[in-house]
Design a protein around this motif. Structure first.
Motif, short mmCIF file in Angstrom:
data_model
loop_
_atom_site.label_atom_id
_atom_site.label_comp_id
_atom_site.label_asym_id
_atom_site.label_seq_id
_atom_site.Cartn_x
_atom_site.Cartn_y
_atom_site.Cartn_z
N VAL A 40 -12.79 46.81 40.08
CA VAL A 40 -13.00 47.40 38.76
C VAL A 40 -11.97 46.86 37.80
O VAL A 40 -10.79 46.75 38.15
N ASP A 41 -12.40 46.47 36.60
CA ASP A 41 -11.42 46.16 35.55
C ASP A 41 -11.90 46.76 34.23
O ASP A 41 -13.08 47.04 34.06
N GLY A 99 -14.37 47.91 28.05
CA GLY A 99 -15.25 48.84 28.72
C GLY A 99 -14.95 48.86 30.21
O GLY A 99 -13.80 48.71 30.63
N LEU A 100 -15.98 48.98 31.00
CA LEU A 100 -15.84 49.07 32.45
C LEU A 100 -16.65 47.96 33.11
O LEU A 100 -17.86 47.88 32.93
N THR A 101 -15.99 47.08 33.85
CA THR A 101 -16.67 46.04 34.61
C THR A 101 -16.48 46.30 36.08
O THR A 101 -15.35 46.45 36.55
N VAL A 102 -17.58 46.38 36.82
CA VAL A 102 -17.56 46.69 38.25
C VAL A 102 -18.26 45.57 38.99
O VAL A 102 -19.41 45.23 38.68
N GLU A 103 -17.58 44.99 39.99
CA GLU A 103 -18.20 43.98 40.85
C GLU A 103 -18.32 44.54 42.24
O GLU A 103 -17.35 45.05 42.81
N LEU A 104 -19.53 44.44 42.81
CA LEU A 104 -19.79 44.98 44.13
C LEU A 104 -19.54 43.92 45.20
O LEU A 104 -19.41 42.73 44.91
N ALA A 105 -19.51 44.36 46.44
CA ALA A 105 -19.19 43.46 47.55
C ALA A 105 -20.20 42.33 47.69
O ALA A 105 -19.85 41.23 48.17
N ASN A 162 -21.37 45.61 33.54
CA ASN A 162 -20.39 46.01 32.53
C ASN A 162 -21.00 47.12 31.70
O ASN A 162 -22.15 47.03 31.27
N LEU A 163 -20.21 48.15 31.45
CA LEU A 163 -20.62 49.29 30.64
C LEU A 163 -19.58 49.46 29.55
O LEU A 163 -18.41 49.71 29.84
N ARG A 219 -23.53 50.27 26.07
CA ARG A 219 -24.32 49.09 26.42
C ARG A 219 -24.07 48.72 27.88
O ARG A 219 -22.92 48.57 28.30
N LEU A 220 -25.15 48.55 28.62
CA LEU A 220 -25.06 48.19 30.04
C LEU A 220 -25.64 46.80 30.24
O LEU A 220 -26.74 46.50 29.77
N ASN A 221 -24.91 45.94 30.94
CA ASN A 221 -25.40 44.64 31.38
C ASN A 221 -25.20 44.53 32.88
O ASN A 221 -24.10 44.82 33.39
N VAL A 222 -26.25 44.12 33.58
CA VAL A 222 -26.22 44.02 35.04
C VAL A 222 -26.65 42.62 35.45
O VAL A 222 -27.58 42.04 34.86
N GLU A 223 -25.98 42.07 36.47
CA GLU A 223 -26.39 40.78 37.04
C GLU A 223 -26.35 40.87 38.55
O GLU A 223 -25.43 41.47 39.13
N ALA A 224 -27.35 40.26 39.19
CA ALA A 224 -27.43 40.27 40.65
C ALA A 224 -28.23 39.06 41.11
O ALA A 224 -28.69 38.25 40.30
N ALA A 225 -28.43 38.97 42.41
CA ALA A 225 -29.08 37.79 42.99
C ALA A 225 -30.55 37.69 42.59
O ALA A 225 -31.09 36.60 42.43
N ASP A 226 -31.22 38.82 42.43
CA ASP A 226 -32.64 38.79 42.08
C ASP A 226 -32.99 40.02 41.25
O ASP A 226 -32.19 40.94 41.09
N ALA A 227 -34.21 40.02 40.72
CA ALA A 227 -34.63 41.08 39.80
C ALA A 227 -34.64 42.44 40.46
O ALA A 227 -34.30 43.45 39.83
#
Length: 451
Positions: free
Chosen positions: A399-400, A404-410, A416-417, A427-435
């Motif tokens: 978490v940093d 705002g708040l940026t959270v990276e999962l394992a 980022n919120l 505002r929420l932005n999410v990124e991951a391997a697939d939809a």
């Protein structure tokens, strides 16, 4: 003492005309800005967009500046990056009247120092706010003068010097100006080029009769996407109201992520200056720093917002910077943001090879993303704390709170919120391997935010 906290934002001034902004308060902002920059410059360059309220507010601001003995150079109708060009090329502080993508009832002021250097909360805006709230002191000397100057032609010529399209294959490009300032700048920039422009909504109209001039909202791209497919265009461009942001769609009408555009332009800039520094804000795809590093560049992460990006570029000597909101910053453009120059880079890259834009950009789009998801909540801080508490104890989570708040999962997915700098939203932005992974993570976060 009036409280201006509702309209003096992190890096600009913005509010509803007639309720929060009027000629009197804008005149005071002009006088306060003059006091701020008077030790360094005898003149201020002022431009405005096509909103009905913009000419009158720009004139009131000019009155305030001249009341303090400084001169004003008025460039009239302009895009925001045209104002930055004027500030840079004339070496004058500047003021641009626009509310960018906000609805018609809004207006605002973007300020810069000489050479298009940013004015944000930590670099002058707080001081301007304090001066206006406490009452602008009068000036007993001779008032300044207002002169008119045309800069559109010089602006267009300068951009064409930075990116030359003349030797490229012909392209057909649909441009949706959204009734904003792109209708003013695009014809001049592409004049005499190998690019055939198919115009949409080039009529300047601050009531935005066709759709909001906010290309980050997918609903505002529908017309452009359909037109690209209908005319068999090579690409489509959509500009926001003040034409400093540009969104790209490919020949299929599919959106090209601003992060992919950032990576593409970064690679082109690094080819000219190997080892250079590239700025990316914290909601761009993690593909951007990966690609920059793979091409020998140095990626530097920063918070969201043009004043923060420009300050970091000056500090690091960065050659280019990009934001996921489709703002693009160039050292060769006084570190200012210009969507037009980014668009020229994309079209140059497309025109230098034979394949379609979808093939050109696929290598820059490595992950799935949610796009920006907005939520109106009663307590922005409490909502962010609730999300932090829900995720911070999990294995492998980092978490940093840079912005705002940026959270990276394992598993490498992240979100980022953050609170908007210009609107009462989270505002929420999410990124991951697939939809599917993006949707699952977004749903989990939003369930907490909107509880």
């Amino acid at each position: 003492m009036s409280d201006l906290s509702g309209i003096v934002k992190a890096y600009d001034i913005r509010g509803v005309v007639g309720e929060q902004l009027n000629a009197d308060i804008v005149r005071d902002f002009g006088a306060a800005f003059a006091l701020l920059i008077k030790p360094d410059s005898p003149s201020v360059v002022v431009g405005h967009d096509m909103r009905d309220s913009s000419p009158g507010l720009a004139a009131a601001f000019a009155d305030g500046v001249t009341s303090q003995g400084l001169d004003v150079v008025s460039i009239g109708l302009a895009s925001t990056d045209q104002l930055y060009f004027a500030s840079g090329s004339l070496n004058m502080p500047g003021a641009m009247f626009t509310a960018s993508h906000n609805p018609a009832q809004y207006n605002g002021i973007k300020l810069c120092r000489s050479g298009a250097a940013p004015v944000g909360q930590d670099s002058g805006l707080a001081e301007i706010r304090d001066t206006v709230e406490q009452g602008v002191p009068s000036f007993a000397g001779q008032p300044g003068k207002v002169t008119q100057r045309e800069t559109l032609g010089d602006y267009a010529s300068y951009l064409r010097e930075l990116v030359d399209l003349s030797g490229n294959r012909p392209l057909k490009v649909v441009v949706d100006a959204g009734n904003g300032m792109g209708g003013h700048t695009v014809p001049k920039v592409f004049e005499g080029s190998t690019v055939e422009i198919v115009p949409m909504y080039f009529e300047l109209d601050g009531s935005f009769p066709n759709h909001e001039a906010n290309p980050l909202d997918p609903a505002n791209l529908v017309d452009l996407q359909a037109k690209v497919r209908a005319v068999g265009a090579d690409a489509g461009l959509a500009f926001d109201g003040d034409a400093d942001r540009c969104f790209v769609v490919d020949e299929r009408g599919e959106p090209v992520s601003p992060s992919a555009v950032t990576a593409l332009v970064a690679v082109r800039e690094l080819a000219k200056e190997p080892g250079g520094t590239i700025i990316h804000n914290l909601i761009t795809s993690k593909a951007v720093p990966e690609i920059v590093a793979e091409h020998g560049g140095k990626p530097v992460r920063t918070r969201v917002g043009h004043s923060f990006i420009k300050e970091k570029m000056a500090e690091t000597g960065a050659i280019f910077g990009g934001e996921h909101s489709a703002h693009y910053y160039f050292r060769d453009f006084w570190r200012a943001d210009t969507g037009m120059l980014a668009a020229l880079h994309v079209l140059a890259a497309l025109g230098e090879q034979d394949g379609p834009l979808s093939e050109l950009t696929v290598s820059y789009q490595r992950y799935a993303a949610s796009g920006e998801i907005n939520s109106t909540v009663r307590d922005q801080v409490a909502s962010q704390i609730a999300v932090k508490d829900a995720f911070s104890g999990r294995n492998g989570v980092t978490v940093d709170e840079l912005d705002g708040l940026t959270v990276e999962l394992a598993d490498g997915s992240w979100f980022n919120l953050r609170a908007s700098n210009t609107e009462p939203l989270l505002r929420l932005n999410v990124e991951a391997a697939d939809a599917a992974a993006v949707d699952a993570l977004a749903d989990e976060v939003l369930a907490i935010v909107r509880a």
